[in-house]
Scaffold this active site. Structure first.
Site, PDB file in Angstrom:
ATOM      1  N   LYS A  52       0.897  -1.284   0.035  1.00 30.71           N
ATOM      2  CA  LYS A  52       0.056  -0.077  -0.028  1.00 30.71           C
ATOM      3  C   LYS A  52       0.970   1.164   0.068  1.00 30.71           C
ATOM      4  O   LYS A  52       0.526   2.125  -0.868  1.00 30.71           O
ATOM      5  CB  LYS A  52      -0.889  -0.017   1.105  1.00 30.71           C
ATOM      6  CG  LYS A  52      -2.045  -0.915   0.963  1.00 30.71           C
ATOM      7  CD  LYS A  52      -2.863  -1.243   2.399  1.00 30.71           C
ATOM      8  CE  LYS A  52      -3.690  -2.579   2.347  1.00 30.71           C
ATOM      9  NZ  LYS A  52      -4.594  -2.785   3.391  1.00 30.71           N
ATOM     10  N   GLN A  96      -3.981  -1.849   9.802  1.00 31.12           N
ATOM     11  CA  GLN A  96      -3.950  -3.204   9.058  1.00 31.12           C
ATOM     12  C   GLN A  96      -4.756  -4.253  10.067  1.00 31.12           C
ATOM     13  O   GLN A  96      -4.170  -4.392  11.179  1.00 31.12           O
ATOM     14  CB  GLN A  96      -2.721  -3.666   8.519  1.00 31.12           C
ATOM     15  CG  GLN A  96      -2.459  -4.691   7.875  1.00 31.12           C
ATOM     16  CD  GLN A  96      -2.992  -4.704   6.565  1.00 31.12           C
ATOM     17  OE1 GLN A  96      -3.230  -3.721   5.751  1.00 31.12           O
ATOM     18  NE2 GLN A  96      -3.714  -5.576   6.100  1.00 31.12           N
ATOM     19  N   ASP A 119     -10.509   2.899   4.582  1.00 33.67           N
ATOM     20  CA  ASP A 119     -10.942   1.537   4.579  1.00 33.67           C
ATOM     21  C   ASP A 119     -12.636   1.015   4.772  1.00 33.67           C
ATOM     22  O   ASP A 119     -12.863   0.118   4.338  1.00 33.67           O
ATOM     23  CB  ASP A 119     -10.015   0.752   5.586  1.00 33.67           C
ATOM     24  CG  ASP A 119      -8.852  -0.080   5.310  1.00 33.67           C
ATOM     25  OD1 ASP A 119      -8.853  -0.067   4.159  1.00 33.67           O
ATOM     26  OD2 ASP A 119      -8.203  -0.315   6.141  1.00 33.67           O
TER      27      ASP A 119
END
Ligand code: NDP
Length: 292
Positions: A52, A96, A119
């Protein structure tokens, strides 16, 4: 059979973003900035986060990676997120997953400000998505929509069977595809580990989306001829021919299913690339929303 590769789609999205970010810079507007948080030493998570960060760099998004040891406390982590919420220079925040057992994922995702929730896991983002209001759509479902769009596949009036009902893939996708919008108007069946007659349900599908986490679970006898197959799974299986000792495979048995399907997305090289492209898009959108 047409291979739904993510590479050209992701490349075209990244080119668009690169141009838009460079245009903003010429107009002295803010450069998007993503804060990524990684806790512990999970190998797969480290790979995902590094990828990412690398992709941000490619399009001109600034990224800051905050790495913490496994023993960071829940309150320390939540405090760090609150500081990033308050920091005007940060446009998007991602943590994450998975997190160590002593940290509540629920508390973490609800602490991220909805305005920076790139997200799309915060209940506010999910609620807006359910109601069809503007919001961040979580990256994997959003990436799948962009993949379908690029390959000119309309799901209108199609029977879509999704296998797997996780909060980050199957459930949001089932809602997005059933809504009355350009990506939707499908009739969706959301299946899971308690579904009876899964094979028969899959055989009735025009489109199969596999998000199970079981290597090569979907076999050729589970799909009808000409079905569109989207493979979300990323599984490591032992492979002594590979330098690192493992190969990546999807939830679909590609070899047999590809002979029967009309479209199929490969693993690797399919949905995974789209997930990252969608995250970049969300980060850019967060920046233009916060700093028009
Ligand atoms: P989860 O592990 O959270 O959920 C798996 C789902 O599959 C559950 O709903 C489970 O049912 C269902 N399931 C398990 N076994 C069966 C079965 N025998 N029959 C029917 N359903 C079953 O998965 P995720 O959504 O997080 O991930 C799924 C896969 O996608 C993984 O391989 C993951 O690595 C990958 N992934 C890939 C991404 C990408 O960018 N390409 C992003 C995110 C995930 P139940 O709810 O009843 O337990």
């Amino acid at each position: 059979m047409i291979l739904m590769e993510g590479k050209p789609v992701a490349a075209s999205i990244k080119n668009e973003l690169k141009a838009a970010i460079s245009k903003r810079s010429k107009e002295n507007k803010k450069t998007p900035h993503l804060a990524a948080i990684l806790v512990g030493n999970n190998g797969a998570s480290e790979t995902y986060v590094n990828s990412k960060v690398k992709n941000c760099l490619e399009v001109g998004i600034i990224s800051s990676l905050f790495k913490y040891e496994n023993n960071i406390t829940e309150s320390e982590l939540l405090q760090q997120i609150k500081m990033l919420n308050e920091n005007d220079d940060i446009d998007g925040i991602l943590v994450q997953l998975p997190l160590p057992d002593h940290i509540s994922e629920k508390k973490v995702i609800t602490t991220i400000s909805p305005a920076k929730d790139v997200d799309g896991f915060n209940p506010v983002s999910v609620g807006n998505m359910v109601l069809g209001f503007p919001t961040f759509i979580s990256a994997t479902p959003y990436g799948i929509l962009l993949l379908l769009k690029y390959y000119n596949i309309s799901l209108k009036s199609k029977h879509v069977v999704i296998i797997g009902r996780s909060n980050i893939v199957g459930t949001p996708l089932s809602i997005l595809l059933s809504r009355n919008n350009e990506f939707g108007n499908a009739t969706v069946t959301l299946t899971h580990s308690h579904t009876a007659d899964l094979k028969e349900i899959c055989r009735s599908a025009d489109v199969i989306i596999a998000a199970i986490g079981k290597p090569q679970f979907i076999k050729a006898d589970m799909i009808k001829t000409g079905a569109i197959v989207i493979d979300v799974g990323i599984n490591r299986i032992k492979d002594d021919n590979k330098k690192n000792g493992y190969a990546l495979v999807g939830d679909v048995d590609f070899e047999s299913v590809s002979n029967k399907s009309s479209y199929i997305s490969p693993v690797p090289g399919g949905v995974g690339l789209m997930t990252i492209a969608a995250l970049l898009k969300n980060t850019f959108n967060a920046c233009i929303y916060l700093h028009p």
